[in-house]
Each structure stands twice: as C-alpha cells, then as structure tokens.
Design an enzyme around this catalytic site. Sequence first.
Site, PDB file in Angstrom:
ATOM      1  N   HIS A 282      26.558  35.477  24.429  1.00 41.44           N
ATOM      2  CA  HIS A 282      27.586  34.708  25.142  1.00 41.44           C
ATOM      3  C   HIS A 282      28.889  35.497  25.314  1.00 41.44           C
ATOM      4  CE1 HIS A 282      28.912  33.312  21.002  1.00 41.44           C
ATOM      5  NE2 HIS A 282      30.089  33.471  21.577  1.00 41.44           N
TER       6      HIS A 282
ATOM      7  N   ASP B  64      20.875  34.356  21.034  1.00 44.53           N
ATOM      8  CA  ASP B  64      22.248  34.758  21.340  1.00 44.53           C
ATOM      9  C   ASP B  64      22.512  36.178  20.842  1.00 44.53           C
ATOM     10  OD1 ASP B  64      24.849  34.617  22.200  1.00 44.53           O
ATOM     11  OD2 ASP B  64      25.528  33.213  20.639  1.00 44.53           O
TER      12      ASP B  64
ATOM     13  N   GLY C 165      35.068  33.767  12.072  1.00 44.23           N
ATOM     14  CA  GLY C 165      34.869  35.075  12.684  1.00 44.23           C
ATOM     15  C   GLY C 165      34.881  35.126  14.197  1.00 44.23           C
TER      16      GLY C 165
ATOM     17  N   SER D 228      33.335  35.664  17.736  1.00 43.70           N
ATOM     18  CA  SER D 228      31.985  35.611  18.292  1.00 43.70           C
ATOM     19  C   SER D 228      31.435  37.022  18.432  1.00 43.70           C
ATOM     20  CB  SER D 228      32.020  34.953  19.672  1.00 43.70           C
ATOM     21  OG  SER D 228      32.315  33.577  19.563  1.00 43.70           O
ATOM     22  N   GLY D 229      30.173  37.197  18.049  1.00 45.66           N
ATOM     23  CA  GLY D 229      29.532  38.494  18.187  1.00 45.66           C
ATOM     24  C   GLY D 229      29.645  39.396  16.983  1.00 45.66           C
TER      25      GLY D 229
END
Length: 242
Positions: free
Chosen positions: A67, A110, A200, A202-203
């Site tokens: 995403h 994801d 955190g 994202s990713g």
Amino acid sequence: MEKHLGLLLLSLLSCPVAHAGVLRSWIIGGQEAIPHSRPYMAYLKVSSNMSCGGFLVAPQWVMTAAHCFGEITVLLGAHDIRKAEESQQELGVESYHIHPEYEDEMFSNDILLLKLTEEAVLNQYVQTISLPKTSSDVPTGTECLVAGWGLINEEQTSDKLYETNITIYNRQKCLEFYPFLDDGMICAGSPHQVKDTCLGDSGGPLVCRGVAEGIVSFGKKSPPGVYARVASYLPWIREVMG
C-alpha cells in the site's frame, strides 16, 4: 497508482479508519532509537509529500508494504531525515514488484519489493537484515521491535527514528479482532500498554530475534496491529530477487 497513493496519504495525515482497520503510520509511546542502531531501516519518500518505512534485504533490494506503492526515492543510513547526514545514501528505484495478489480492501498480500538503481554501499550505517529461513509462524509471546519516522503522538511528528517493543499475539486470539486474518498476516502488540497505538511507519519491519518477520500493515485504534507475514512469501521473494 492514484488509489494507492490516496490510501497512503490518509494514513500519514491522521491514521484514519480504512476498510480493514487503520493504516499504520505512528510510533506512540516509544523512544528515540540509538542513532544508526537499526542500519537496515529505509526511509521511503513517496511522491512529493508522503513517506513510508522499508528495510534493506539485499544490497539492491528494499522491502516495504504494497500500500506504499508510488514513485519512491529510498534513503538509507539515516537517523534524522531532515539533516544531510554523511551516513545517508539516497537511491532511486529501478523496478517495482508488487505482490500479484495484493488486495487493498483487506490489505491481503501487503508486500512490495523495490529493486534499487544501484547497490547500496554496506557499512556501519547501512546493512541488510535477515529474512525468515522457513515458513514457520513466530511463536506467541515472542518479543519483537518496530521502528519508524512517523507520528509519535496525535499532533507531533519526529524527524528522528523512533522504536518500541511489542510481542506476538496468539493467532486464534487475534482472529477475535480480525476475523479475516489469513496465513499471510501476523499480529503483534502490547494489549495493556497505550504505546502500541498505531505502530510504526507503514512498510517498516517487525523484527523478532534479529529477523524481519513482518511488514507494518494495518490495525485498529488499539492493539494488536497486523503485519504482512514475510515467511508466507519466501517463494515469491526468491523468484523476484532471483
């Protein structure tokens, strides 16, 4: 691409409700990391005013969440992202490899691999992190760590890397929070501590015993959060990275 960028922008602005929950962009109640103690961390500049986390898994490969897809520039070796630190390496992306079965309604699969335009120079500030060796699940109660450059409370952002400790949730218990949880997801959090709200960038990686076991994905306003389970994707990762 616009659809994915729109989701990411929302996550970075306010950690809003998405279809499956909340896109994760905060480290709340954590602490500033010791500078350059997480040399695998990557700061991803997505388009002109958005960002994500990521992590270096090989000299020319960064892993992040699907995403986070967009036009990305990768910054390695950073602690304070607003300073031109001598340790930093800024690299472009040669090719984007989003999981072919990524689905943004429930954030299934994801995971996104970025092949950099050149190999990173590995040194004390920039290092790769290990991936799981097998498809086994991480045992319930395992202590893990997440880090990122996102919000540290509902109003304040940090230019410096923040981190916090969390633990792996029992999968059956996590199904009570997320009935759609699948084998490609793993849950983690600290149920009795507010510090786990919006964990955190994202990713970024969920690191357990020195291994990147998960990718920060989504969650609700309270723990646990959901992470893409890296071990589920080992065959696809090996195929993409050759």
